[in-house]
Motif scaffolding. Structure first.
Motif, mmCIF file in Angstrom:
data_model
loop_
_atom_site.group_PDB
_atom_site.id
_atom_site.type_symbol
_atom_site.label_atom_id
_atom_site.label_comp_id
_atom_site.label_asym_id
_atom_site.label_seq_id
_atom_site.Cartn_x
_atom_site.Cartn_y
_atom_site.Cartn_z
ATOM 1 N N ALA A 205 -73.579 25.791 55.413
ATOM 2 C CA ALA A 205 -72.416 25.224 54.947
ATOM 3 C C ALA A 205 -71.009 25.192 55.674
ATOM 4 O O ALA A 205 -70.399 24.197 55.620
ATOM 5 N N ALA A 206 -70.841 26.423 56.182
ATOM 6 C CA ALA A 206 -69.623 26.194 57.048
ATOM 7 C C ALA A 206 -69.718 25.575 58.161
ATOM 8 O O ALA A 206 -68.633 24.885 58.565
ATOM 9 N N ASN A 210 -67.446 21.900 59.179
ATOM 10 C CA ASN A 210 -66.668 21.857 60.242
ATOM 11 C C ASN A 210 -67.233 20.628 61.168
ATOM 12 O O ASN A 210 -66.861 20.909 62.413
ATOM 13 N N GLY A 211 -68.402 19.938 60.520
ATOM 14 C CA GLY A 211 -68.769 18.852 61.340
ATOM 15 C C GLY A 211 -69.720 19.027 62.596
ATOM 16 O O GLY A 211 -69.945 18.110 63.326
ATOM 17 N N PHE A 212 -70.658 20.266 62.006
ATOM 18 C CA PHE A 212 -71.555 20.206 63.054
ATOM 19 C C PHE A 212 -72.817 21.052 62.512
ATOM 20 O O PHE A 212 -72.465 21.602 61.384
ATOM 21 N N MET A 213 -74.023 20.787 63.249
ATOM 22 C CA MET A 213 -75.217 21.714 62.685
ATOM 23 C C MET A 213 -75.639 22.362 63.937
ATOM 24 O O MET A 213 -75.594 21.958 65.046
ATOM 25 N N PRO A 214 -75.857 23.746 63.795
ATOM 26 C CA PRO A 214 -76.085 24.831 64.950
ATOM 27 C C PRO A 214 -77.573 24.583 65.251
ATOM 28 O O PRO A 214 -78.333 24.031 64.655
ATOM 29 N N LYS A 215 -77.971 25.170 66.599
ATOM 30 C CA LYS A 215 -78.897 25.165 67.203
ATOM 31 C C LYS A 215 -79.728 26.505 66.692
ATOM 32 O O LYS A 215 -79.146 27.148 67.161
ATOM 33 N N MET A 262 -66.265 31.647 53.766
ATOM 34 C CA MET A 262 -67.274 32.553 54.524
ATOM 35 C C MET A 262 -67.440 33.825 53.754
ATOM 36 O O MET A 262 -66.832 35.004 54.528
ATOM 37 N N LEU A 263 -67.539 33.965 52.542
ATOM 38 C CA LEU A 263 -67.560 34.965 51.790
ATOM 39 C C LEU A 263 -69.026 35.457 51.401
ATOM 40 O O LEU A 263 -69.790 34.584 50.868
#
Length: 291
Positions: A205-206, A210-215, A262-263
């Motif tokens: 979700a974080a 912030n406009g990206f999806m991780p690999k 981010m909790l």
């Protein structure tokens, strides 16, 4: 329609197959399959679409699943309440906890509970938070360690709130930084926990905010193994701060993450309006977060 048949049907859905359900309930696949077929015959409706991959419920199957969970939960509440009315001195607390952080958070409560209530056994189930929610709905556990946010069907008590930190290899270019935005890792390989762990949803979700999806390059259920992968430079991990601080590993470094949201907010939850046993109430008191 009997209670055991409903339990077997729920097990098939929860475990994702007939053979898996048979192992979980210590029965045979044939017994489980026949029980579900008898239930379908009795209702005159198909509950599981056998032509679809995996366990795919029909509309009727979804209705039966929802009602069966309620029926079994109410039955278990009835039996527990009656046992306590008879003055039962021995009993069992059915507790569901996530593998992440439970050793740090709940070990003292286990010791205190055993000292104060030696006649009460603790049946512990360790699963990801999403699986624990299903077990709680079905009345198969009394309390569950769950992360916020939770739906209104659950009541809850605070246990711990911790910031989520990034965990990198000691030699990572950012290892000396005290804090960074999560976008600093937008091009990095992410090492997450297995599907069903709510910590993953906090991280993802974080990233979306912030406009990206991780690999995502690897997943695990074991914190120590995840640390080894991070130390080897295979990717970036994310954990509650206390879990990094309470473990010794020379090959990793924790970095605070800038920005809100981010909790890791751990609670002990139970079914809202459901019966809460004296053993469960005692556990809640022992695990209560200091004001």
């Amino acid at each position: 329609m009997d209670i055991n048949t409903l339990r077997l049907f729920i097990a098939v859905v929860r475990e994702g197959g007939f053979s898996q359900a048979a192992k979980a309930v210590l029965s045979t696949q044939s017994t489980v399959s026949k029980a579900v077929k008898r239930l379908e015959d009795e209702l005159g409706l198909v509950l599981i679409d056998r032509a679809a991959p995996g366990i795919t419920l029909t509309d009727a199957g979804n209705v039966v699943l929802r009602r069966a969970r309620t029926i079994l939960a109410e039955r278990d509440d009835l039996l527990v309440e009656l046992r306590e009315l008879r003055g039962l001195k021995r009993g069992e607390l059915r507790l569901g906890l996530p593998p992440i952080g439970s050793d740090t958070l709940f070990a003292p409560a286990f010791v205190a509970f055993r000292d104060r209530y030696p006649g009460i056994g603790i049946h512990l189930i360790e699963r990801g938070c999403q699986d624990l929610q299903d077990l709680l709905r079905a009345g198969e556990i009394d309390l569950a360690g769950l992360l916020l946010p939770l739906s209104d069907e659950f009541a809850w008590q605070d246990v711990c709130v911790e910031p989520v930190v990034a965990v990198v290899a000691a030699g990572h270019p950012l290892a000396a930084r005290r804090s960074v935005p999560i976008t600093a890792f937008a091009d990095s390989a992410f090492l997450l926990f297995e599907t069903g762990f709510s910590l993953n949803q906090i991280v993802l979700a974080a990233c979306r905010r912030n406009g990206f999806m991780p690999k995502v390059t690897a997943r695990s259920t074991q914190v120590e193994f995840l640390f080894d992968l991070i130390a080897a430079g295979l990717g970036i991990g994310f954990l509650p701060r206390m879990m990094v601080e309470t473990r010794q590993h020379d090959g990793i470094r924790a970095i605070a993450l800038d920005g809100p949201g981010m909790l890791w907010h751990m609670t002990l939850a139970w079914r809202r309006g459901g019966y809460l046993s004296d053993a469960a109430k005692a556990w809640l008191e022992l695990a209560r977060r200091p004001d």
